[in-house]
Write an enzyme that holds these catalytic residues in place. Structure first.
Site, PDB file in Angstrom:
ATOM      1  N   GLU A   1       0.092  -1.439   5.692  1.00 28.14           N
ATOM      2  CA  GLU A   1       1.142  -0.912   6.570  1.00 28.14           C
ATOM      3  C   GLU A   1       0.932   0.551   6.892  1.00 28.14           C
ATOM      4  O   GLU A   1       1.159   0.997   8.024  1.00 28.14           O
ATOM      5  CB  GLU A   1       2.520  -1.129   5.931  1.00 28.14           C
TER       6      GLU A   1
ATOM      7  N   ASP B   1       0.818  -1.214   0.000  1.00 29.28           N
ATOM      8  CA  ASP B   1       0.000   0.000   0.000  1.00 29.28           C
ATOM      9  C   ASP B   1       0.849   1.260   0.000  1.00 29.28           C
ATOM     10  O   ASP B   1       2.032   1.246   0.379  1.00 29.28           O
ATOM     11  CB  ASP B   1      -0.980   0.008   1.178  1.00 29.28           C
TER      12      ASP B   1
END
Length: 497
Positions: free
Chosen positions: A189, A122
């Site tokens: 994350e 991400d």
């Protein structure tokens, strides 16, 4: 001169969101003769093109909406399978928490503890209104002027893709690891890792896996940043600060603004007093731990009065500490920090609100605990407004600081040696991460967790981190591939550690 040195150091960590710790590693700072490693053949143009393809996929995550951009993540997974066919033919691939990926490259020696490489899929969003400030479209993934441009090219698809490039090369060459190699790529994350890293770590723990070492994104190869050092400094994060957010609530009798209550008794007045107290009376700091190790080792590399002061902290310690505390970046090295981040009260200019609420964020230094921080906050607020005027509670997601990975270990020496082989011009140093990474969730299954990204960065580059014009040079990307190729090929030997 010492002030000049310290101020120069501050800019590094502020922009990097990591505390700087320069260590010339007198235990092993000699240069290695490794021209063959530096010349390891990498398809630089092809790799850059593949990274650009990954950047085009807008894998922006959400803390609250697990379905946000699912199509982008699934397209990313398909891209990985297409671009790294040998890896996907040989390694076991598992999807964890619906979008996160765990790869297992089975080793030939079941007695050898596995190793783990982390990265995340991400990316953070583009700040609204800044799109026009980008030299290239933020998600273009264009390769131009020797750089791969776009969000995620550095953080953290650069790490993820270079790891897979290295594995693909190793598989193609017939390399067979002795110890099992894991690759774990979380999908959230940037919003805490609760659906990705937390679940992958729990899964490995359930399988009774204890990892020999872990490497995740982290500190960098900093070039031309620290005054007095002519060489780049490659910083290895050996610890990570913890994270705690606390909500503070004040209640009072609401009323009309034309008849305010006794001075200091309104909800806003009490909240103001409490927040000022927390800001004024922060947790104690000191030159200790990872920060202390930094000053013990950096002194010989400095010149003039800087060297004298840093070599004699028993005498100049208070002066040095005062300078460090004067700026946010190095102050974060010294203490558990207090940040007043959210305040809410009132909704009409002529109404006294009955409630005021604030959120205070703490980044916890190794050695401190969540419980100690909560006790500190409760004590300070009580001093400001009394014991019965408030309530406070911790928000979910709090974590204590990580363990400190020992720098005298074989695992650290392997990483140190690998960095010096691929970046022979750099000094290698341990440091402290003040930002959050997925690796903090793996503390139960490894004692050797390191935070390092094989990315070269100067002062101008650091501004691009989570900012405008994020990019990664194609030559540096090739270095990153060589770094992971070497780390895996050496680290996966059972006799290496």
């Amino acid at each position: 001169m010492i002030k000049k040195f310290l101020i120069g150091a501050l800019a590094v960590v502020l922009l990097l969101a990591a505390a700087l710790a320069v260590n010339t590693l007198r235990k092993g700072s000699r240069q290695l003769d490794v021209p063959a490693l530096a010349a390891l053949s990498v398809d630089e143009a092809g790799a850059a093109t593949r990274l650009g393809e990954a950047v085009r996929l807008r894998t922006i995550s959400s803390r609250d909406d697990a379905t946000l951009n699912v199509d982008q993540f699934t397209q990313f997974h398909a891209l990985l399978q297409t671009r790294f066919p040998k890896t996907h033919a040989l390694l076991k691939r598992e999807v964890v928490g619906e979008l996160s990926l765990l790869y297992t490259w089975e080793g030939s020696n079941p007695k050898a503890a596995p190793m783990l490489l982390l990265a995340h899929q991400d990316v953070v969003p583009i700040a609204p209104g800044t799109e026009k400030d980008w030299a290239q479209e933020p998600f273009s993934g264009v390769v131009k002027d020797g750089f791969v441009w776009g969000r995620g090219s550095w953080d953290d698809k650069g790490n993820l893709m270079s790891q897979l490039e290295a594995v693909e090369m190793l598989v193609a060459s017939g390399f067979k690891p002795e110890r099992t190699v894991y690759l774990a790529f979380g999908a959230d994350e940037e919003v805490g890792g609760s659906r990705g890293a937390v679940r992958i770590a729990a899964l490995l723990k359930e399988r009774k896996v204890h990892l020999d070492f872990v490497i995740d994104e982290g500190l960098l190869v900093l070039d031309g940043i620290l005054p007095g050092l002519s060489k780049p400094a490659a910083l290895i994060g050996v610890a990570e600060k913890g994270y705690l957010s606390v909500v503070l609530k004040m209640s009072a009798t609401p009323g009309h603004s034309s008849m305010p209550p006794k001075k200091g008794t309104s909800a806003i007045a009490m909240m103001s007093a409490a927040l000022k107290r927390l800001d004024d009376e922060q947790l104690p700091g000191g030159i200790r731990g990872v920060g202390g190790e930094m000053f013990d080792t950096v002194a010989p590399e400095m010149s003039g009065f800087s060297r004298v002061a840093l070599s004699n902290l028993w005498l100049f310690g208070p002066v040095v500490q005062k300078q460090l505390e004067a700026a946010a970046s190095t102050n974060a090295m010294l203490r558990t920090t207090t940040a007043l981040t959210i305040v809410n009260a009132g909704n009409k200019e002529n109404v006294l609100p009955g409630r005021a609420e604030a959120t205070v964020n703490f980044r916890i230094l190794p050695g401190d605990t969540k419980e100690q921080v909560l006790d500190h906050m409760r004590t300070q607020v009580t001093q400001a407004v009394g014991p019965d005027k408030f309530e406070l509670f911790a928000l979910p997601g709090a974590v204590n600081a990580s363990k400190v990975a020992p720098t005298g270990s074989a695992q650290y020496r392997l990483l140190n040696k690998t960095i010096r082989e691929i970046f022979p011009d750099a000094l290698v140093a341990p440091g402290l991460m003040v930002a959050a990474t997925d690796s903090i969730h793996y503390g139960d299954i490894s004692d050797h967790i390191f935070k390092f990204s094989p990315v070269r960065a100067n002062a101008e580059d650091l501004k691009r981190f989570h900012g405008t014009n994020e990019r990664l040079s194609t030559s540096n990307y090739a270095e990153a591939i060589r770094f992971y190729h070497r780390l895996i090929s050496e680290g996966a030997k059972a006799s290496a550690l």
